[in-house]
Design a protein around this motif. Structure first.
Motif, PDB file in Angstrom:
ATOM      1  N   UNK A   2      56.906  53.526 137.064  1.00 21.46           N
ATOM      2  CA  UNK A   2      56.665  52.140 137.468  1.00 21.46           C
ATOM      3  C   UNK A   2      55.220  51.716 137.247  1.00 21.46           C
ATOM      4  N   UNK A   3      54.328  52.691 137.092  1.00 25.64           N
ATOM      5  CA  UNK A   3      52.904  52.398 136.996  1.00 25.64           C
ATOM      6  C   UNK A   3      52.366  52.463 135.572  1.00 25.64           C
ATOM      7  N   UNK A   4      53.070  53.134 134.696  1.00 18.71           N
ATOM      8  CA  UNK A   4      52.523  53.378 133.361  1.00 18.71           C
ATOM      9  C   UNK A   4      52.662  52.170 132.441  1.00 18.71           C
ATOM     10  N   UNK A   5      51.926  52.224 131.332  1.00 17.43           N
ATOM     11  CA  UNK A   5      51.989  51.165 130.324  1.00 17.43           C
ATOM     12  C   UNK A   5      53.284  51.203 129.515  1.00 17.43           C
ATOM     13  N   UNK A   6      54.050  52.273 129.640  1.00 15.06           N
ATOM     14  CA  UNK A   6      55.304  52.394 128.889  1.00 15.06           C
ATOM     15  C   UNK A   6      56.267  51.270 129.243  1.00 15.06           C
ATOM     16  N   UNK A   7      56.309  50.905 130.525  1.00 14.80           N
ATOM     17  CA  UNK A   7      57.264  49.882 130.954  1.00 14.80           C
ATOM     18  C   UNK A   7      56.944  48.541 130.299  1.00 14.80           C
ATOM     19  N   UNK A   8      55.641  48.266 130.133  1.00 16.66           N
ATOM     20  CA  UNK A   8      55.234  47.005 129.516  1.00 16.66           C
ATOM     21  C   UNK A   8      55.638  46.972 128.050  1.00 16.66           C
ATOM     22  N   UNK A   9      55.442  48.104 127.374  1.00 16.30           N
ATOM     23  CA  UNK A   9      55.813  48.171 125.963  1.00 16.30           C
ATOM     24  C   UNK A   9      57.316  47.975 125.786  1.00 16.30           C
ATOM     25  N   UNK A  10      58.115  48.628 126.619  1.00 16.02           N
ATOM     26  CA  UNK A  10      59.568  48.551 126.469  1.00 16.02           C
ATOM     27  C   UNK A  10      60.075  47.133 126.706  1.00 16.02           C
ATOM     28  N   UNK A  11      59.506  46.438 127.677  1.00 18.10           N
ATOM     29  CA  UNK A  11      59.909  45.056 127.934  1.00 18.10           C
ATOM     30  C   UNK A  11      59.519  44.155 126.766  1.00 18.10           C
TER      31      UNK A  11
ATOM     32  N   UNK B  36      50.309  44.397 126.130  1.00 19.38           N
ATOM     33  CA  UNK B  36      49.412  44.572 127.277  1.00 19.38           C
ATOM     34  C   UNK B  36      48.901  43.201 127.701  1.00 19.38           C
ATOM     35  N   UNK B  37      49.558  42.655 128.717  1.00 16.60           N
ATOM     36  CA  UNK B  37      49.281  41.285 129.109  1.00 16.60           C
ATOM     37  C   UNK B  37      49.061  41.218 130.614  1.00 16.60           C
ATOM     38  N   UNK B  38      48.159  40.349 131.025  1.00 17.22           N
ATOM     39  CA  UNK B  38      47.955  40.110 132.445  1.00 17.22           C
ATOM     40  C   UNK B  38      47.440  38.695 132.646  1.00 17.22           C
ATOM     41  N   UNK B  39      47.394  38.290 133.907  1.00 13.69           N
ATOM     42  CA  UNK B  39      46.961  36.948 134.261  1.00 13.69           C
ATOM     43  C   UNK B  39      45.625  37.012 134.989  1.00 13.69           C
TER      44      UNK B  39
END
Length: 391
Positions: free
Chosen positions: A373-382, A185-188
């Motif tokens: 496209x909106x969920x946190x799942x995509x971030x985890x998979x990447x 879970x990362x952001x700028x």
């Protein structure tokens, strides 16, 4: 110890919008913020402009288009007194930028026409940030000037600071993500500055080029108008927070007396904003009357981060081959129960927040599906895929 069905941590436009929609179903909702009032973080700094995203068709542009249509209607129906629909003139930065505009014409989602070397969009609007957040939460119980230091999961509830219990926790804390202990879970944090000025120049609509200039508001003085100008885009190194006000842990940041180093940065940004604004329209008799700073939260792929958090440790324990690139369905990932986020809205918080808050509230209350496209799942998979590459 008081127990709530829903607790929202973060009272910016995202948290206030979510509180509004959750409260329609449950009156047992609490909104918490470390600041002394709503919209005292990045949302209070926002120009709160509502304008189309230009470009060729893609999933992010389609998201912004849907959100803009929803939010304009929402503000118009519920908060029309705080909505200014005066149109926005988008001006290309240079010849190359104008060529891009020309390429985008066939993909425009909203009515526009050419005007003054730019493109005028009648839908362009703005809202008053503080007033909107205040009215969104007028019926919501609030706990302000309260810092959440610990967040623990018991068998059936979440426990905040060993003092408050909740069935569901919603993290809408913007750029400050210290309550989320997940490596994916990362952001700028993009620090922005907005200034309000008095000027004898009367702008009749909003402008956007390399900064945004608002329509003029009448003041009590004849031929003197209030205009808002924003925003800067600074990505400071982590170390700068220790000796400036550019620190996500500070409270009521815009009520503080800034030190010399901070004041120097603010002065430089004031000059930049005025120079960019004067490149759009000549502003006469300028007097700066207010300055605000705050950090917008942008995800690495610009899409929002909403829904349940994935438990990375338990998901990899259950599906160890995920780090080798094996496909795992979202529903098979292990989630952190009853812990949700609404974050990563970048500079379009007042466009995206009502739309996404409604989606998240429907997910929680009615089990309505959220776009992947909106969920946190995509971030985890990447993130898991990068683990495979490192291995």
């Amino acid at each position: 110890m008081k127990t709530y069905e829903h607790i929202i941590i973060g009272a910016g436009i995202a948290g206030c919008s979510l509180a509004y929609f959750l409260n329609k179903s449950s009156k047992n909702t609490l909104l918490i913020d470390k600041n002394s009032d709503v919209a005292f973080g990045a949302s209070g700094v926002a120009g709160a402009f509502l304008s189309p995203l230009l470009g060729k068709d893609n999933e992010f542009k389609n998201l912004v288009t849907k959100a803009l249509k929803f939010s304009i209607d929402f503000y118009k129906q519920e908060f029309s007194e705080y909505l200014e629909n005066c149109g926005t003139l988008r001006i290309p930065k240079n010849r190359l930028d104008d060529e891009k505009f020309q390429e985008y014409i066939e993909f425009m989602d909203f009515e526009f026409y050419e005007k003054n070397n730019g493109y005028f969009f009648p839908i362009g609007s703005s809202v008053k940030p503080y007033e909107i957040c205040k009215k969104l939460t007028k019926d919501i119980e609030k706990l302000l000037s309260y810092e959440v230091k610990t967040l623990e999961k018991t068998e059936d509830f979440w426990l905040i600071n060993s003092e408050i219990k909740a069935k569901n926790i919603f993290l809408t804390t913007g750029a400050n993500i210290k309550l989320i202990d997940e490596p994916y879970f990362d952001l700028r944090a993009v620090w922005g500055q907005k200034i309000d000025i008095l000027s004898s120049t009367k702008t009749t609509h909003h402008y956007h080029k390399e900064c945004s200039v608002s329509k003029a508001e009448n003041t009590n003085e004849n031929n003197i108008y209030k205009i808002s100008i924003g925003a800067t885009h600074n990505r400071f190194l982590e170390s700068i927070k220790y000796d400036t006000s550019y620190n996500l842990d500070l409270k009521d940041i815009n009520n503080k007396i800034h030190n010399e180093k901070t004041s120097k940065i603010i002065k430089t940004d004031n000059e930049k904003l005025l120079k960019k604004a004067n490149d759009i329209i000549k502003l006469e008799d300028v007097k700066i009357i207010d300055i605000k700073i705050g950090a917008r939260a942008s995800s690495v792929d610009y899409f929002p981060m909403i829904g349940l958090l994935v438990d990375s440790v338990k998901s990899i324990e259950k599906h160890p081959h995920i780090v080798n690139g094996s496909f795992i369905k979202d529903e098979n990932l292990i989630k952190i129960e009853n812990l949700y986020t609404l974050n990563g809205l970048g500079g379009r918080g007042f466009v995206l927040s009502p739309y996404l808050a409604k989606i998240l509230a429907d997910f929680v209350l009615n089990s309505t599906k959220i776009d992947t496209n909106l969920t946190n799942h995509r971030l985890f998979k990447r993130w898991a895929k990068r683990l495979r590459n490192k291995n």
